[in-house]
Design an enzyme around this catalytic site. Structure first.
Site, PDB file in Angstrom:
ATOM      1  NE  ARG A  17      -3.688  -2.166   2.552  1.00 26.95           N
ATOM      2  CZ  ARG A  17      -3.467  -3.401   3.012  1.00 26.95           C
ATOM      3  NH1 ARG A  17      -2.279  -3.727   3.502  1.00 26.95           N
ATOM      4  NH2 ARG A  17      -4.416  -4.299   2.977  1.00 26.95           N
ATOM      5  CG  HIS A  87      -5.488   0.757  -3.321  1.00 26.25           C
ATOM      6  ND1 HIS A  87      -4.681   0.503  -2.242  1.00 26.25           N
ATOM      7  CD2 HIS A  87      -6.415  -0.220  -3.338  1.00 26.25           C
ATOM      8  CE1 HIS A  87      -5.110  -0.584  -1.615  1.00 26.25           C
ATOM      9  NE2 HIS A  87      -6.164  -1.034  -2.264  1.00 26.25           N
ATOM     10  CG  HIS A 112      -5.562 -10.211   1.525  1.00 23.81           C
ATOM     11  ND1 HIS A 112      -6.889  -9.928   1.398  1.00 23.81           N
ATOM     12  CD2 HIS A 112      -4.924  -9.325   0.736  1.00 23.81           C
ATOM     13  CE1 HIS A 112      -7.048  -8.915   0.554  1.00 23.81           C
ATOM     14  NE2 HIS A 112      -5.872  -8.538   0.143  1.00 23.81           N
TER      15      HIS A 112
END
Length: 133
Positions: A17, A87, A112
């Site tokens: 990110r 993004h 994740h």
């Protein structure tokens, strides 16, 4: 080459990110150590050779999230590109990595916790899977 463009390329390789890239200071071998992630956890990100080369030549990027946001939007506007966001590099990176990694390795690399969220990035056909058997 602008630092914002290099940060975007780095993001396309790593799936990191923007905030993680802006705060990144430590790379050891082929692993980036993130002290603070979106979830507040620490994690390690494996780097592709391309990401490592970018880092070796240009990292740390020395940018704030606000600087990247402003310059990225202005660059896209100037180039006539609509609908592209920084993004979006994350989805691109995850899709590319999904072609190389199994879902558990991908989850660890990307950070994740929910594997069902990652299934959307796997686009292998039955023929692709059969070749692996």
């Amino acid at each position: 080459v602008s630092r914002v463009f290099l940060a975007f390329l780095f993001a396309c390789e790593t799936g990191m990110r923007l905030g993680e890239i802006c705060r990144l200071e430590t790379v050891t071998g082929r692993v980036a150590s993130l002290i603070e992630t979106k979830n507040g956890d620490c994690r390690e990100v494996p780097l592709t050779m391309a990401a490592l080369e970018i880092w070796k030549k240009h990292g740390p990027f020395g940018l704030t999230e606000q600087q990247v946001d402003i310059h990225f939007r202005k660059s896209c506007e100037k180039a006539g590109i609509t609908g592209l966001h920084f993004h979006d590099s994350r989805a691109l990176a995850i899709t590319r990595l999904a072609a190389k990694l199994d879902i558990l390795a991908l989850a660890r690399a990307i950070g994740h916790r929910n594997l069902s969220q990652l299934q959307v990035y796997y686009r292998e056909s039955a023929e692709d899977i059969a070749r692996k058997l």
